[in-house]
Design a protein around this motif. Structure first.
Motif, PDB file in Angstrom:
ATOM      1  N   CYS A 230      -5.312  23.260  -2.106  1.00  0.00           N
ATOM      2  CA  CYS A 230      -4.498  23.655  -0.958  1.00  0.00           C
ATOM      3  C   CYS A 230      -4.862  22.791   0.247  1.00  0.00           C
ATOM      4  N   ARG A 231      -4.042  22.856   1.265  1.00  0.00           N
ATOM      5  CA  ARG A 231      -4.209  22.062   2.482  1.00  0.00           C
ATOM      6  C   ARG A 231      -5.604  22.249   3.093  1.00  0.00           C
ATOM      7  N   SER A 232      -6.039  23.502   3.237  1.00  0.00           N
ATOM      8  CA  SER A 232      -7.337  23.740   3.883  1.00  0.00           C
ATOM      9  C   SER A 232      -8.493  23.202   3.043  1.00  0.00           C
ATOM     10  N   SER A 233      -8.393  23.277   1.723  1.00  0.00           N
ATOM     11  CA  SER A 233      -9.448  22.727   0.862  1.00  0.00           C
ATOM     12  C   SER A 233      -9.531  21.211   0.990  1.00  0.00           C
ATOM     13  N   ILE A 234      -8.382  20.565   1.093  1.00  0.00           N
ATOM     14  CA  ILE A 234      -8.365  19.105   1.273  1.00  0.00           C
ATOM     15  C   ILE A 234      -9.060  18.737   2.575  1.00  0.00           C
TER      16      ILE A 234
ATOM     17  N   ASN B  98     -11.190  20.563   4.356  1.00  0.00           N
ATOM     18  CA  ASN B  98     -12.615  20.925   4.277  1.00  0.00           C
ATOM     19  C   ASN B  98     -13.399  19.858   3.513  1.00  0.00           C
ATOM     20  N   ARG B  99     -12.834  19.377   2.421  1.00  0.00           N
ATOM     21  CA  ARG B  99     -13.511  18.328   1.645  1.00  0.00           C
ATOM     22  C   ARG B  99     -13.572  17.019   2.425  1.00  0.00           C
ATOM     23  N   GLN B 100     -12.548  16.731   3.216  1.00  0.00           N
ATOM     24  CA  GLN B 100     -12.579  15.539   4.067  1.00  0.00           C
ATOM     25  C   GLN B 100     -13.739  15.629   5.052  1.00  0.00           C
ATOM     26  N   ARG B 101     -13.872  16.776   5.714  1.00  0.00           N
ATOM     27  CA  ARG B 101     -14.958  16.950   6.684  1.00  0.00           C
ATOM     28  C   ARG B 101     -16.319  16.818   6.021  1.00  0.00           C
ATOM     29  N   ALA B 102     -16.424  17.249   4.773  1.00  0.00           N
ATOM     30  CA  ALA B 102     -17.689  17.155   4.031  1.00  0.00           C
ATOM     31  C   ALA B 102     -17.912  15.754   3.455  1.00  0.00           C
ATOM     32  N   GLY B 103     -16.910  14.888   3.576  1.00  0.00           N
ATOM     33  CA  GLY B 103     -17.032  13.528   3.049  1.00  0.00           C
ATOM     34  C   GLY B 103     -16.732  13.432   1.569  1.00  0.00           C
ATOM     35  N   ASP B 104     -16.071  14.447   1.017  1.00  0.00           N
ATOM     36  CA  ASP B 104     -15.784  14.486  -0.418  1.00  0.00           C
ATOM     37  C   ASP B 104     -14.288  14.366  -0.718  1.00  0.00           C
ATOM     38  N   PHE B 105     -13.558  13.696   0.152  1.00  0.00           N
ATOM     39  CA  PHE B 105     -12.133  13.471  -0.095  1.00  0.00           C
ATOM     40  C   PHE B 105     -11.713  12.278   0.753  1.00  0.00           C
ATOM     41  N   PRO B 106     -10.814  11.459   0.253  1.00  0.00           N
ATOM     42  CA  PRO B 106     -10.395  10.275   1.021  1.00  0.00           C
ATOM     43  C   PRO B 106      -9.830  10.646   2.394  1.00  0.00           C
ATOM     44  N   PRO B 107     -10.095   9.814   3.381  1.00  0.00           N
ATOM     45  CA  PRO B 107      -9.596  10.095   4.724  1.00  0.00           C
ATOM     46  C   PRO B 107      -8.081   9.901   4.819  1.00  0.00           C
ATOM     47  N   ALA B 108      -7.487  10.639   5.719  1.00  0.00           N
ATOM     48  CA  ALA B 108      -6.053  10.499   5.979  1.00  0.00           C
ATOM     49  C   ALA B 108      -5.807   9.278   6.854  1.00  0.00           C
ATOM     50  N   VAL B 109      -4.597   8.733   6.739  1.00  0.00           N
ATOM     51  CA  VAL B 109      -4.148   7.620   7.570  1.00  0.00           C
ATOM     52  C   VAL B 109      -3.165   8.185   8.583  1.00  0.00           C
ATOM     53  N   LYS B 110      -3.429   7.970   9.847  1.00  0.00           N
ATOM     54  CA  LYS B 110      -2.529   8.478  10.890  1.00  0.00           C
ATOM     55  C   LYS B 110      -1.258   7.630  10.897  1.00  0.00           C
ATOM     56  N   LEU B 111      -0.124   8.271  10.686  1.00  0.00           N
ATOM     57  CA  LEU B 111       1.161   7.583  10.642  1.00  0.00           C
ATOM     58  C   LEU B 111       1.932   7.721  11.944  1.00  0.00           C
ATOM     59  N   GLY B 112       1.608   8.726  12.699  1.00  0.00           N
ATOM     60  CA  GLY B 112       2.291   8.981  13.965  1.00  0.00           C
ATOM     61  C   GLY B 112       1.594  10.107  14.675  1.00  0.00           C
ATOM     62  N   PRO B 113       2.149  10.585  15.780  1.00  0.00           N
ATOM     63  CA  PRO B 113       1.489  11.637  16.556  1.00  0.00           C
ATOM     64  C   PRO B 113       1.273  12.934  15.772  1.00  0.00           C
ATOM     65  N   ARG B 114       2.179  13.215  14.843  1.00  0.00           N
ATOM     66  CA  ARG B 114       2.062  14.464  14.083  1.00  0.00           C
ATOM     67  C   ARG B 114       2.202  14.239  12.584  1.00  0.00           C
TER      68      ARG B 114
ATOM     69  N   ILE C 146       0.875  -1.166   0.000  1.00  0.00           N
ATOM     70  CA  ILE C 146       0.000   0.000   0.000  1.00  0.00           C
ATOM     71  C   ILE C 146       0.911   1.215   0.000  1.00  0.00           C
ATOM     72  N   ARG C 147       0.749   2.080  -0.971  1.00  0.00           N
ATOM     73  CA  ARG C 147       1.608   3.261  -1.063  1.00  0.00           C
ATOM     74  C   ARG C 147       0.923   4.440  -0.387  1.00  0.00           C
ATOM     75  N   ILE C 148       1.668   5.105   0.464  1.00  0.00           N
ATOM     76  CA  ILE C 148       1.162   6.250   1.213  1.00  0.00           C
ATOM     77  C   ILE C 148       1.808   7.517   0.676  1.00  0.00           C
ATOM     78  N   LEU C 149       0.975   8.525   0.410  1.00  0.00           N
ATOM     79  CA  LEU C 149       1.459   9.834  -0.022  1.00  0.00           C
ATOM     80  C   LEU C 149       1.343  10.795   1.152  1.00  0.00           C
ATOM     81  N   ARG C 150       2.374  11.566   1.379  1.00  0.00           N
ATOM     82  CA  ARG C 150       2.314  12.615   2.400  1.00  0.00           C
ATOM     83  C   ARG C 150       1.565  13.804   1.821  1.00  0.00           C
ATOM     84  N   LEU C 151       1.112  14.686   2.688  1.00  0.00           N
ATOM     85  CA  LEU C 151       0.264  15.803   2.279  1.00  0.00           C
ATOM     86  C   LEU C 151       0.868  16.674   1.173  1.00  0.00           C
ATOM     87  N   PRO C 152       2.146  17.051   1.213  1.00  0.00           N
ATOM     88  CA  PRO C 152       2.676  17.868   0.108  1.00  0.00           C
ATOM     89  C   PRO C 152       2.543  17.176  -1.261  1.00  0.00           C
ATOM     90  N   ALA C 153       2.712  15.861  -1.300  1.00  0.00           N
ATOM     91  CA  ALA C 153       2.560  15.135  -2.565  1.00  0.00           C
ATOM     92  C   ALA C 153       1.100  15.124  -3.016  1.00  0.00           C
TER      93      ALA C 153
END
Length: 85
Positions: free
Chosen positions: A38-42, A44-60, A23-30
């Motif tokens: 932009c970061r905030s649009s991504i 916002n779309r996640q909260r609206a359910g219109d963008f794939p969810p992030a995978v938590k890789l660590g505390p930050r 499974i290939r993971i892309l970091r946010l800049p990629a």
């Protein structure tokens, strides 16, 4: 049932893998570079359910499953083509 099994049944997204089983993971800049948002649009779309969810890789650190990002882009292109017809 083990904790891993419980976690897997509650995930709100489909598990994806490449032919070689990775499974290939892309970091946010990629992701920002790939989708052109932009970061905030991504987020916002996640909260609206219109963008794939992030995978938590660590505390930050979070990442995104590459296949899910590609599927989102394909769907966006499909919506564009469908609107023009």
């Amino acid at each position: 049932m083990s904790n891993d099994a419980q976690r897997n049944t509650s995930m709100p997204f489909t598990k994806v893998s490449h032919g070689d089983g990775t499974i290939r993971i892309l970091r946010l800049p990629a992701v920002i570079n790939r989708v052109g948002l932009c970061r905030s649009s991504i987020y916002n779309r996640q909260r609206a359910g219109d963008f794939p969810p992030a995978v938590k890789l660590g505390p930050r650190a979070v990442g995104f499953v590459e296949d899910e990002i590609d599927a989102w882009l394909q769907a966006a292109c499909g919506r564009r083509e469908g609107a023009g017809a």
